[in-house]
Design a protein around this motif. Structure first.
Motif, mmCIF file in Angstrom:
data_model
loop_
_atom_site.group_PDB
_atom_site.id
_atom_site.type_symbol
_atom_site.label_atom_id
_atom_site.label_comp_id
_atom_site.label_asym_id
_atom_site.label_seq_id
_atom_site.Cartn_x
_atom_site.Cartn_y
_atom_site.Cartn_z
ATOM 1 N N GLY A 15 39.790 56.979 44.515
ATOM 2 C CA GLY A 15 40.602 56.023 44.234
ATOM 3 C C GLY A 15 41.418 55.481 45.134
ATOM 4 N N VAL A 16 41.925 56.071 46.053
ATOM 5 C CA VAL A 16 42.976 55.999 46.971
ATOM 6 C C VAL A 16 42.259 55.073 48.083
ATOM 7 N N ILE A 17 40.997 55.703 48.284
ATOM 8 C CA ILE A 17 40.073 54.892 49.515
ATOM 9 C C ILE A 17 39.795 53.557 48.821
ATOM 10 N N TYR A 18 39.112 53.319 47.663
ATOM 11 C CA TYR A 18 39.013 52.216 47.064
ATOM 12 C C TYR A 18 40.155 51.205 46.911
ATOM 13 N N LEU A 19 41.321 51.695 46.663
ATOM 14 C CA LEU A 19 42.385 50.936 46.459
ATOM 15 C C LEU A 19 42.964 50.417 48.078
ATOM 16 N N TRP A 20 42.890 51.218 48.868
ATOM 17 C CA TRP A 20 43.384 51.050 50.160
ATOM 18 C C TRP A 20 42.256 49.793 50.897
ATOM 19 N N PHE A 21 41.126 50.452 50.644
ATOM 20 C CA PHE A 21 39.931 49.371 51.460
ATOM 21 C C PHE A 21 39.972 47.923 50.684
ATOM 22 N N GLY A 22 40.234 48.140 49.346
ATOM 23 C CA GLY A 22 40.121 46.719 48.652
ATOM 24 C C GLY A 22 41.575 45.842 48.966
ATOM 25 N N GLY A 23 42.555 46.565 49.063
ATOM 26 C CA GLY A 23 43.988 46.068 49.477
ATOM 27 C C GLY A 23 43.738 45.307 50.854
ATOM 28 N N LEU A 24 43.149 45.854 51.670
ATOM 29 C CA LEU A 24 43.109 45.423 53.171
ATOM 30 C C LEU A 24 42.226 44.194 53.031
ATOM 31 N N LYS A 25 41.348 44.064 52.083
ATOM 32 C CA LYS A 25 40.677 42.548 52.308
ATOM 33 C C LYS A 25 41.259 41.544 51.713
ATOM 34 N N PHE A 26 42.517 41.484 51.472
ATOM 35 C CA PHE A 26 43.297 40.636 50.987
ATOM 36 C C PHE A 26 44.070 39.940 52.041
ATOM 37 N N PHE A 27 44.351 40.761 52.998
ATOM 38 C CA PHE A 27 45.017 40.353 54.404
ATOM 39 C C PHE A 27 43.862 40.112 55.552
ATOM 40 N N PRO A 28 43.812 38.800 55.794
ATOM 41 C CA PRO A 28 42.816 38.376 57.007
ATOM 42 C C PRO A 28 43.080 39.267 58.011
ATOM 43 N N ASN A 29 41.779 39.866 58.408
ATOM 44 C CA ASN A 29 41.634 40.424 59.802
ATOM 45 C C ASN A 29 42.416 41.901 59.624
ATOM 46 N N TYR A 30 42.547 42.515 58.634
ATOM 47 C CA TYR A 30 43.124 43.829 58.477
ATOM 48 C C TYR A 30 41.999 44.842 57.980
ATOM 49 N N SER A 31 40.877 44.511 57.351
ATOM 50 C CA SER A 31 39.902 45.444 57.235
ATOM 51 C C SER A 31 38.650 45.294 58.273
ATOM 52 N N PRO A 32 38.549 46.333 58.740
ATOM 53 C CA PRO A 32 37.399 46.488 59.819
ATOM 54 C C PRO A 32 36.003 46.113 59.142
ATOM 55 N N ALA A 33 35.862 46.035 57.973
ATOM 56 C CA ALA A 33 34.578 45.530 57.178
ATOM 57 C C ALA A 33 34.649 44.211 56.721
ATOM 58 N N GLU A 34 35.832 43.476 57.061
ATOM 59 C CA GLU A 34 35.906 42.239 56.646
ATOM 60 C C GLU A 34 34.746 41.275 56.889
ATOM 61 N N VAL A 35 34.215 41.044 58.203
ATOM 62 C CA VAL A 35 33.524 40.091 58.453
ATOM 63 C C VAL A 35 32.001 40.589 58.043
ATOM 64 N N LEU A 36 31.626 41.743 58.310
ATOM 65 C CA LEU A 36 30.487 42.338 57.683
ATOM 66 C C LEU A 36 30.378 42.307 56.110
ATOM 67 N N ALA A 37 31.344 42.481 55.694
ATOM 68 C CA ALA A 37 31.302 42.399 53.905
ATOM 69 C C ALA A 37 30.953 40.932 53.619
ATOM 70 N N GLY A 38 31.919 40.076 54.276
ATOM 71 C CA GLY A 38 31.801 38.584 54.099
ATOM 72 C C GLY A 38 30.374 38.088 54.379
ATOM 73 N N ASP A 39 29.681 38.323 55.244
ATOM 74 C CA ASP A 39 28.460 37.977 55.907
ATOM 75 C C ASP A 39 27.505 38.423 54.890
ATOM 76 N N THR A 40 27.319 39.655 54.510
ATOM 77 C CA THR A 40 26.443 40.211 53.490
ATOM 78 C C THR A 40 26.673 39.683 52.044
ATOM 79 N N LEU A 41 27.617 39.505 51.626
ATOM 80 C CA LEU A 41 28.050 38.769 50.127
ATOM 81 C C LEU A 41 27.513 37.191 50.430
ATOM 82 N N ASP A 42 27.586 36.665 51.645
ATOM 83 C CA ASP A 42 27.359 35.230 51.871
ATOM 84 C C ASP A 42 25.842 35.311 51.701
ATOM 85 N N LEU A 43 25.333 36.224 52.315
ATOM 86 C CA LEU A 43 23.459 36.211 52.464
ATOM 87 C C LEU A 43 23.000 36.620 51.088
#
Length: 151
Positions: free
Chosen positions: A31-59
């Motif tokens: 739960g903490v991992i999900y909460l933390w990783f999810g929360g980071l995505k609300f702040f641009p450039n905080y999540s190391p997976a942001e670009v990859l997640a965005g590109d994957t979801l876009d595709l």
């Protein structure tokens, strides 16, 4: 007290602690991992997976939605999963959602192998290692699912 007796006493105490708190800790840690990783995505450039997640979801959504909207939707879903695990809200739908999400985290292996591997098929980049650690989360989630379905 002999070494064997001491070892058995420690083993018994560890068993009691694991039996009493193990499932709670397992649910809370995921739960903490999900909460933390999810929360980071609300702040641009905080999540190391942001670009990859965005590109994957876009595709996988055929470029029909804004990437930022997709990232915020993902972030909201991850936070929801995290909170339900931390609060120990038992729902098979939360577990199913988590497992579907985890399945999606492996899609960059197919869509963006150049980001996942340094030396295919076994030499993972940091992104690839980040993805592969999800095998542990999937395994732990299956344990939670079997335990919660009996309660």
């Amino acid at each position: 007290m002999s070494v064997k007796e001491l070892s058995e006493k420690i083993d018994d105490r560890l068993y009691i602690l694991a039996d009493r708190y193990g499932m709670k800790l397992l649910e809370a840690s995921i739960g903490v991992i999900y909460l933390w990783f999810g929360g980071l995505k609300f702040f641009p450039n905080y999540s190391p997976a942001e670009v990859l997640a965005g590109d994957t979801l876009d595709l996988i959504t055929f470029h029909l939605f804004d990437k930022q909207f997709l990232l915020w939707t993902l972030a909201f879903g991850e936070i929801l999963i995290g909170l339900t695990l931390i609060l120990r809200i038992k729902s098979k739908y939360v577990i199913w959602g988590l497992l579907v999400h985890m399945g999606g985290t492996f899609s960059p292996i197919i869509f963006f192998p150049e980001q996942v591997f340094t030396h295919p098929p076994f030499g993972f980049s940091m992104v690839g290692q980040y993805i592969m650690k999800n095998l542990v989360i999937i395994s732990a989630t299956l344990v939670i699912y079997t335990k919660n379905s009996r309660d």
